[in-house]
Motif scaffolding. Structure first.
Motif, PDB file in Angstrom:
ATOM      1  N   GLY A   1       1.107  -1.270   0.143  1.00  0.00           N
ATOM      2  CA  GLY A   1       0.341  -0.278  -0.412  1.00  0.00           C
ATOM      3  C   GLY A   1       0.869   1.264   0.207  1.00  0.00           C
ATOM      4  N   GLN A   2       1.771   1.096   0.645  1.00  0.00           N
ATOM      5  CA  GLN A   2       2.998   2.073   0.732  1.00  0.00           C
ATOM      6  C   GLN A   2       3.596   2.400  -0.964  1.00  0.00           C
ATOM      7  N   LEU A   3       4.025   1.939  -1.869  1.00  0.00           N
ATOM      8  CA  LEU A   3       4.450   1.863  -3.197  1.00  0.00           C
ATOM      9  C   LEU A   3       2.692   2.323  -3.801  1.00  0.00           C
ATOM     10  N   ARG A   4       1.449   2.253  -3.228  1.00  0.00           N
ATOM     11  CA  ARG A   4       0.876   2.411  -3.862  1.00  0.00           C
ATOM     12  C   ARG A   4       0.711   3.979  -4.027  1.00  0.00           C
ATOM     13  N   LYS A   5       0.824   4.272  -2.925  1.00  0.00           N
ATOM     14  CA  LYS A   5       0.296   5.468  -2.049  1.00  0.00           C
ATOM     15  C   LYS A   5       1.783   6.687  -3.086  1.00  0.00           C
ATOM     16  N   LEU A   6       3.429   5.888  -3.458  1.00  0.00           N
ATOM     17  CA  LEU A   6       4.418   7.001  -3.597  1.00  0.00           C
ATOM     18  C   LEU A   6       3.805   6.905  -5.486  1.00  0.00           C
ATOM     19  N   ASN A   7       3.585   5.825  -5.532  1.00  0.00           N
ATOM     20  CA  ASN A   7       3.522   5.758  -7.332  1.00  0.00           C
ATOM     21  C   ASN A   7       1.875   6.760  -7.389  1.00  0.00           C
ATOM     22  N   SER A   8       1.797   6.882  -6.650  1.00  0.00           N
ATOM     23  CA  SER A   8       0.327   7.920  -7.412  1.00  0.00           C
ATOM     24  C   SER A   8       1.064   9.291  -6.960  1.00  0.00           C
ATOM     25  N   VAL A   9       1.597   8.965  -5.945  1.00  0.00           N
ATOM     26  CA  VAL A   9       2.424  10.547  -5.855  1.00  0.00           C
ATOM     27  C   VAL A   9       3.422  11.332  -7.089  1.00  0.00           C
ATOM     28  N   LEU A  10       3.646  10.064  -7.590  1.00  0.00           N
ATOM     29  CA  LEU A  10       5.561  10.426  -8.299  1.00  0.00           C
ATOM     30  C   LEU A  10       5.346  10.308  -9.794  1.00  0.00           C
ATOM     31  N   PHE A  11       4.566   9.351 -10.204  1.00  0.00           N
ATOM     32  CA  PHE A  11       4.564   9.251 -11.470  1.00  0.00           C
ATOM     33  C   PHE A  11       2.833  10.003 -12.055  1.00  0.00           C
ATOM     34  N   PRO A  12       3.128  10.362 -13.806  1.00  0.00           N
ATOM     35  CA  PRO A  12       1.394  10.670 -14.059  1.00  0.00           C
ATOM     36  C   PRO A  12       1.167   9.332 -14.269  1.00  0.00           C
ATOM     37  N   ILE A  13       1.346   8.143 -14.517  1.00  0.00           N
ATOM     38  CA  ILE A  13       0.827   7.414 -14.645  1.00  0.00           C
ATOM     39  C   ILE A  13       0.076   6.478 -13.850  1.00  0.00           C
ATOM     40  N   GLU A  14      -1.429   5.883 -13.961  1.00  0.00           N
ATOM     41  CA  GLU A  14      -1.668   4.822 -12.476  1.00  0.00           C
ATOM     42  C   GLU A  14      -1.150   3.063 -13.647  1.00  0.00           C
ATOM     43  N   TYR A  15      -0.695   2.938 -12.281  1.00  0.00           N
ATOM     44  CA  TYR A  15      -0.228   1.331 -11.986  1.00  0.00           C
ATOM     45  C   TYR A  15      -1.416   0.285 -11.875  1.00  0.00           C
ATOM     46  N   LYS A  16      -1.566  -0.948 -12.770  1.00  0.00           N
ATOM     47  CA  LYS A  16      -2.791  -1.937 -12.803  1.00  0.00           C
ATOM     48  C   LYS A  16      -2.742  -2.606 -11.174  1.00  0.00           C
ATOM     49  N   ALA A  17      -3.534  -3.534 -11.293  1.00  0.00           N
ATOM     50  CA  ALA A  17      -2.573  -4.653 -10.067  1.00  0.00           C
ATOM     51  C   ALA A  17      -1.535  -5.785 -11.008  1.00  0.00           C
ATOM     52  N   SER A  18      -1.646  -5.531 -11.840  1.00  0.00           N
ATOM     53  CA  SER A  18      -0.741  -6.293 -12.255  1.00  0.00           C
ATOM     54  C   SER A  18       0.653  -6.197 -12.692  1.00  0.00           C
ATOM     55  N   PHE A  19       0.812  -4.778 -12.373  1.00  0.00           N
ATOM     56  CA  PHE A  19       2.316  -4.324 -11.940  1.00  0.00           C
ATOM     57  C   PHE A  19       2.810  -4.622 -10.395  1.00  0.00           C
ATOM     58  N   TYR A  20       1.292  -4.503  -9.506  1.00  0.00           N
ATOM     59  CA  TYR A  20       2.160  -5.041  -7.892  1.00  0.00           C
ATOM     60  C   TYR A  20       2.143  -5.514  -7.815  1.00  0.00           C
ATOM     61  N   GLU A  21       1.506  -6.971  -8.668  1.00  0.00           N
ATOM     62  CA  GLU A  21       1.549  -8.516  -8.365  1.00  0.00           C
ATOM     63  C   GLU A  21       2.866  -9.126  -8.518  1.00  0.00           C
TER      64      GLU A  21
ATOM     65  N   VAL B   1      12.445   1.343  -6.506  1.00  0.00           N
ATOM     66  CA  VAL B   1      12.217   1.210  -7.518  1.00  0.00           C
ATOM     67  C   VAL B   1      11.855   0.140  -7.331  1.00  0.00           C
ATOM     68  N   CYS B   2      11.384  -0.222  -8.536  1.00  0.00           N
ATOM     69  CA  CYS B   2      10.173  -1.298  -9.416  1.00  0.00           C
ATOM     70  C   CYS B   2      11.021  -1.859 -10.613  1.00  0.00           C
ATOM     71  N   CYS B   3      11.372  -3.075 -10.915  1.00  0.00           N
ATOM     72  CA  CYS B   3      12.328  -3.678 -12.212  1.00  0.00           C
ATOM     73  C   CYS B   3      11.902  -4.789 -12.510  1.00  0.00           C
ATOM     74  N   ARG B   4      11.791  -4.930 -13.864  1.00  0.00           N
ATOM     75  CA  ARG B   4      11.274  -6.806 -14.033  1.00  0.00           C
ATOM     76  C   ARG B   4      12.362  -6.990 -15.050  1.00  0.00           C
ATOM     77  N   LYS B   5      13.075  -8.783 -15.103  1.00  0.00           N
ATOM     78  CA  LYS B   5      13.823  -9.065 -15.666  1.00  0.00           C
ATOM     79  C   LYS B   5      12.961  -9.114 -16.940  1.00  0.00           C
ATOM     80  N   GLU B   6      13.701  -9.304 -18.195  1.00  0.00           N
ATOM     81  CA  GLU B   6      13.031  -9.480 -19.449  1.00  0.00           C
ATOM     82  C   GLU B   6      13.769 -10.831 -19.947  1.00  0.00           C
ATOM     83  N   VAL B   7      13.495 -11.238 -20.777  1.00  0.00           N
ATOM     84  CA  VAL B   7      14.299 -12.338 -22.161  1.00  0.00           C
ATOM     85  C   VAL B   7      14.449 -11.783 -23.240  1.00  0.00           C
TER      86      VAL B   7
END
Ligand code: ACO
Length: 161
Positions: A21-41, A63-69
């Motif tokens: 929930g902390q991350l959701r709050k931070l993101n809502s203030v920091l970024f102009p994009i709304e991140y979906k449930a799949s992002f948090y999952e 910081v949130c990253c994704r590993k991609e092949v």
């Protein structure tokens, strides 16, 4: 008499189901994009590649990253979000978050070939921040963002050797 020392404690912490929930709050203030449930999952399953940062025990960034092949069977690390609340900027917190990610990316077990990200072309602070850490602009993606202006994004990359 010597001046009173400023109490300044910076610590990184895991993102868990209990503090997401902390991350959701931070993101809502920091970024102009709304991140979906799949992002948090996804964030809950990337281990050391997602972190919160605390300043004197207050959660002020992440910081949130994704590993991609990639097609060539290389593994890339994509920084989805990295941000620090405004009153806590220029204190080295962003540095700590990014240094942590780069250290993990350099761990041979993670087999990361490069770290990359998108940033809006008007975000001079972020471009300066990433360049300080050895990232380079490799291209501009026109109309990358659909709902924010400017829509164009720079791609910044750093190869992991
Ligand atoms: N102007 C110029 N250089 C800057 C700036 C700025 N506004 N901010 C940081 N830098 C550079 C400087 O070299 C700085 O070192 P210095 O302070 O010794 O001069 C260095 O980056 C490290 O600064 P930090 O204090 O560690 O960075 P900070 O904690 O302020 O975080 C960040 C930087 C993350 C870019 C912050 O401004 C922020 O949260 N912005 C809003 C969210 C955002 O735009 N995130 C990045 C784009 S999204 C993505 O990364 C995928």
């Amino acid at each position: 008499m010597s001046p009173t020392p400023v109490y300044q404690r910076i610590a990184l912490g895991d993102i868990t189901i209990n503090n997401i929930g902390q991350l959701r709050k931070l993101n809502s203030v920091l970024f102009p994009i709304e991140y979906k449930a799949s992002f948090y999952e996804e964030v809950l399953h990337v281990g050391e590649f997602a972190k919160l940062v605390y300043y004197n025990d207050v959660c002020v960034g992440s910081v949130c990253c994704r590993k991609e092949v990639a097609q060539d069977d290389q593994t890339n690390l994509y920084i989805m979000t990295l941000g620090v609340l405004k009153p806590y900027r220029r204190l080295g917190l962003g540095d700590q978050l990014l240094e942590h990610i780069l250290k993990e990316a350099s761990d041979k077990e993670n087999k990361i070939n490069k770290v990359y990200l998108h940033v809006q072309t008007n975000n001079d602070a972020a471009v300066a921040f990433y360049k300080k850490h050895g990232f380079e602009i490799t291209r501009t993606d026109k109309d990358y963002y659909k709902e924010v202006e400017p829509r164009d994004a720079y791609v910044l990359e750093k190869l992991i050797v």
